[in-house]
Design a protein around this motif. Structure first.
Motif, short mmCIF file in Angstrom:
data_model
loop_
_atom_site.label_atom_id
_atom_site.label_comp_id
_atom_site.label_asym_id
_atom_site.label_seq_id
_atom_site.Cartn_x
_atom_site.Cartn_y
_atom_site.Cartn_z
N TYR A 107 128.75 37.46 152.40
CA TYR A 107 128.23 37.38 151.03
C TYR A 107 128.22 35.94 150.54
CZ TYR A 107 128.36 37.54 145.93
OH TYR A 107 128.11 37.32 144.61
N MET A 108 127.13 35.58 149.79
CA MET A 108 127.05 34.26 149.17
C MET A 108 126.32 34.37 147.84
SD MET A 108 127.84 31.08 149.25
CE MET A 108 128.40 30.89 150.94
N TYR A 109 126.81 33.61 146.84
CA TYR A 109 126.18 33.58 145.54
C TYR A 109 125.66 32.18 145.28
CZ TYR A 109 125.67 33.75 140.44
OH TYR A 109 125.18 33.67 139.16
N TRP A 110 124.35 32.05 145.04
CA TRP A 110 123.72 30.77 144.81
C TRP A 110 123.27 30.67 143.36
CZ3 TRP A 110 123.71 27.24 148.73
CH2 TRP A 110 123.89 27.73 150.03
N PRO A 125 113.60 27.25 140.78
CA PRO A 125 115.01 27.37 141.17
C PRO A 125 115.52 28.78 140.95
CG PRO A 125 114.67 25.32 139.99
CD PRO A 125 113.39 26.08 139.89
N MET A 126 116.30 29.27 141.90
CA MET A 126 116.73 30.66 141.86
C MET A 126 118.25 30.79 141.82
SD MET A 126 114.16 32.43 144.62
CE MET A 126 115.15 33.93 144.64
N THR A 127 118.69 31.82 141.09
CA THR A 127 120.08 32.27 141.12
C THR A 127 120.07 33.66 141.74
OG1 THR A 127 120.70 30.99 139.16
CG2 THR A 127 122.10 32.88 139.74
N PHE A 128 120.78 33.81 142.86
CA PHE A 128 120.70 35.07 143.59
C PHE A 128 121.94 35.31 144.44
CE2 PHE A 128 118.94 31.85 146.34
CZ PHE A 128 119.36 32.17 147.62
N HIS A 129 122.11 36.57 144.82
CA HIS A 129 123.19 36.98 145.72
C HIS A 129 122.58 37.28 147.08
CE1 HIS A 129 125.81 37.89 142.15
NE2 HIS A 129 124.63 38.14 141.61
N PHE A 130 123.26 36.84 148.12
CA PHE A 130 122.86 37.14 149.50
C PHE A 130 123.94 38.03 150.11
CE2 PHE A 130 123.61 36.33 153.96
CZ PHE A 130 122.35 36.38 154.55
N ILE A 131 123.54 39.18 150.62
CA ILE A 131 124.52 40.09 151.23
C ILE A 131 124.00 40.57 152.58
CG2 ILE A 131 125.79 42.26 151.00
CD1 ILE A 131 125.60 42.04 148.01
N ARG A 132 124.84 40.44 153.59
CA ARG A 132 124.52 40.97 154.92
C ARG A 132 125.18 42.35 155.05
NH1 ARG A 132 125.96 36.95 157.58
NH2 ARG A 132 123.90 36.07 158.09
N ILE A 133 124.39 43.36 155.36
CA ILE A 133 124.91 44.72 155.49
C ILE A 133 125.14 45.01 156.97
CG2 ILE A 133 124.44 47.17 155.02
CD1 ILE A 133 122.48 46.18 152.82
N THR A 134 126.38 45.26 157.33
CA THR A 134 126.72 45.40 158.74
C THR A 134 126.76 46.84 159.23
OG1 THR A 134 129.06 45.29 158.10
CG2 THR A 134 128.00 43.25 158.82
#
Length: 251
Positions: A7-10, A68-77
């Motif tokens: 998970y990462m929050y940008w 410019p974007m504010t977003f969450h990145f989530i990898r679903i395993t």
């Protein structure tokens, strides 16, 4: 059971470091603000605030940040269920629940604990649930619209043909007569027999006032079996006889 990793929050990210990449897992982008162009599989378009993008494994994901974007990145395993896999693409959430989910996600930023992983998994699961609910609502809406179009078609047939039975009209719009009658009443507010009879009687009134046709002739033109049945039906709905109605409206 959903499991997540990576998970990462940008916040206000100005551009993507790569214009495209491929991942071996399902990827979810949860966008709070900003806009980007995207393309993967058969999906192409622009994603913005309150959108999520769900990208399948081993899929080339092309993207270009427009603002410019504010977003969450989530990898679903974990392996997704078939109903979850069907949510590939872009989905928009214009509700408070989406905002609350984003707020909760932000609180887990840089937190690698198992508890944080569980929270993120629950958020992803909730987004899937919301998407599925919206699809169901959309499906029901489409069914309702289709039903309304069918009933509208039936009313046009009734207006143009006064000599049909309700069963014949139902078959002309490809519906079972019983099913047609139920749907007709739901949409119009009265049974097809009542609606059709009122249409016929309006035409009867017109003939009584504008012509010298006999009651038998009018009955034949307006789909009634005979003058007696027409007279009885006329009295039932208009509270007077056809003859009295004609005399009353002679000018």
């Amino acid at each position: 059971m959903i499991t997540t990793q990576g998970y990462m929050y940008w916040q206000n990210k100005a551009h993507f470091q790569l214009d495209h990449d491929t991942d071996s897992h399902w990827i979810m982008y949860i966008i709070e603000s900003g806009r980007c162009e995207y393309q993967f599989d058969n999906f192409k378009g622009i994603a913005g605030a309150n959108d999520i993008l769900l990208i399948p494994p081993y899929c080339d994901f092309f993207r270009n940040m427009m603002t410019p974007m504010t977003f969450h990145f989530i990898r679903i395993t974990s392996k997704l269920e078939s109903n979850e896999q069907q949510l590939v693409g872009r989905h928009h959430f214009a509700n408070q629940r989406f905002i609350e989910n984003c707020t909760i996600l932000r609180k887990t930023t840089f937190n690698l604990s198992s508890q944080a992983q569980v929270i993120r998994a629950h958020i992803v699961q909730d987004l899937f649930i919301q998407s599925n609910l919206e699809q169901l609502q959309s499906h029901h809406l489409n069914l309702k619209q289709a039903k309304n179009r069918t009933i509208a078609q039936a009313t046009i047939i009734m207006q143009n043909h006064l000599d049909l039975t309700v069963s014949e009209i139902a078959h002309l719009v490809d519906l079972n007569p019983a099913y047609f009658s139920r749907n007709f009443k739901q949409v119009i507010g009265e049974s097809p027999i009542t609606y059709y009879t009122k249409l016929k009687l309006k035409k009867v009134q017109e003939y009584l006032i504008t012509t010298d046709d006999s009651l038998s002739e009018i009955a034949d033109k307006t789909g009634f079996n005979d003058a007696f049945y027409l007279s009885r039906t006329f009295r039932k709905y208009l509270k007077c006889s056809p003859i009295h109605y004609r005399k009353k409206h002679i000018v």
